[in-house]
Design a protein around this motif. Sequence first.
Motif, mmCIF file in Angstrom:
data_model
loop_
_atom_site.group_PDB
_atom_site.id
_atom_site.type_symbol
_atom_site.label_atom_id
_atom_site.label_comp_id
_atom_site.label_asym_id
_atom_site.label_seq_id
_atom_site.Cartn_x
_atom_site.Cartn_y
_atom_site.Cartn_z
ATOM 1 N N PRO A 30 46.976 32.849 31.711
ATOM 2 C CA PRO A 30 47.718 32.371 32.881
ATOM 3 C C PRO A 30 47.453 30.886 33.119
ATOM 4 N N LYS A 31 48.104 30.330 34.122
ATOM 5 C CA LYS A 31 47.926 28.907 34.409
ATOM 6 C C LYS A 31 46.491 28.627 34.848
ATOM 7 N N SER A 32 46.091 27.401 34.694
ATOM 8 C CA SER A 32 44.733 26.966 35.015
ATOM 9 C C SER A 32 44.366 27.313 36.458
ATOM 10 N N GLY A 33 43.146 27.820 36.638
ATOM 11 C CA GLY A 33 42.661 28.171 37.970
ATOM 12 C C GLY A 33 42.898 29.618 38.354
ATOM 13 N N THR A 34 43.622 30.360 37.530
ATOM 14 C CA THR A 34 43.920 31.761 37.815
ATOM 15 C C THR A 34 42.769 32.650 37.352
ATOM 16 N N THR A 35 42.426 33.646 38.148
ATOM 17 C CA THR A 35 41.377 34.597 37.780
ATOM 18 C C THR A 35 41.896 35.537 36.704
ATOM 19 N N VAL A 36 41.157 35.621 35.600
ATOM 20 C CA VAL A 36 41.516 36.505 34.489
ATOM 21 C C VAL A 36 40.805 37.848 34.650
ATOM 22 N N ALA A 37 39.538 37.812 35.079
ATOM 23 C CA ALA A 37 38.757 39.033 35.297
ATOM 24 C C ALA A 37 37.700 38.739 36.352
ATOM 25 N N ALA A 38 37.350 39.749 37.149
ATOM 26 C CA ALA A 38 36.327 39.569 38.182
ATOM 27 C C ALA A 38 35.713 40.917 38.531
ATOM 28 N N ALA A 54 28.392 38.393 41.982
ATOM 29 C CA ALA A 54 29.795 38.434 41.562
ATOM 30 C C ALA A 54 30.021 37.506 40.382
ATOM 31 N N VAL A 55 30.883 37.933 39.465
ATOM 32 C CA VAL A 55 31.235 37.132 38.289
ATOM 33 C C VAL A 55 32.754 37.075 38.187
ATOM 34 N N THR A 56 33.259 35.878 37.895
ATOM 35 C CA THR A 56 34.693 35.663 37.754
ATOM 36 C C THR A 56 34.961 34.878 36.479
ATOM 37 N N VAL A 57 35.951 35.317 35.706
ATOM 38 C CA VAL A 57 36.423 34.586 34.529
ATOM 39 C C VAL A 57 37.718 33.903 34.946
ATOM 40 N N ILE A 58 37.768 32.574 34.768
ATOM 41 C CA ILE A 58 38.890 31.784 35.274
ATOM 42 C C ILE A 58 39.555 31.030 34.126
ATOM 43 N N ALA A 59 40.876 31.056 34.102
ATOM 44 C CA ALA A 59 41.635 30.323 33.086
ATOM 45 C C ALA A 59 41.505 28.819 33.317
ATOM 46 N N THR A 60 41.519 28.065 32.220
ATOM 47 C CA THR A 60 41.460 26.603 32.280
ATOM 48 C C THR A 60 42.701 26.024 31.605
#
Length: 141
Positions: A30-38, A54-60
């Motif tokens: 997804p576009k940059s800044g969007t959460t991919v998994a959390a 908490a853990v979040t994977v974020i698109a760049t």
Amino acid sequence: MKKLLFATLALFAACKNEPGNTTKSDFTPPKSGTTVAADSVLIEEDKLNHQYFAVTVIATDSSINGTYDIEAHWGFNMAVNTIRMPIGGEHFEPILRRGKEPYSFIVGFHFDNDTAFHEYYAIDGQRGQMMMKYVKAYTLQ
């Protein structure tokens, strides 16, 4: 009419995916800044403040090349790191699962036609510290 039926059957036969054949994943970052998994888990030792690990994977901007940001929060403390999916696996979708320890998460992926979870990156937390590290290496080329 018979030609149309034959063409349709030939098309379905050609689409059959034999075991062992792999196809590229359809995952598009997804576009940059969007959460991919959390995911998150309540910190049991801190019942007074009701805080979470908490853990979040974020698109760049570079996620098309397999690069993602990882944000980890232990209560009010935050750690940020960047991971790179394996070379040859840039198209894999990062998947977040809970680890074996109470406050741990694993970022991994599935191979194209495989359903097995392949561990790749670990995020561990405990009072006073968080640790992020690659746990396995993969050769995909």
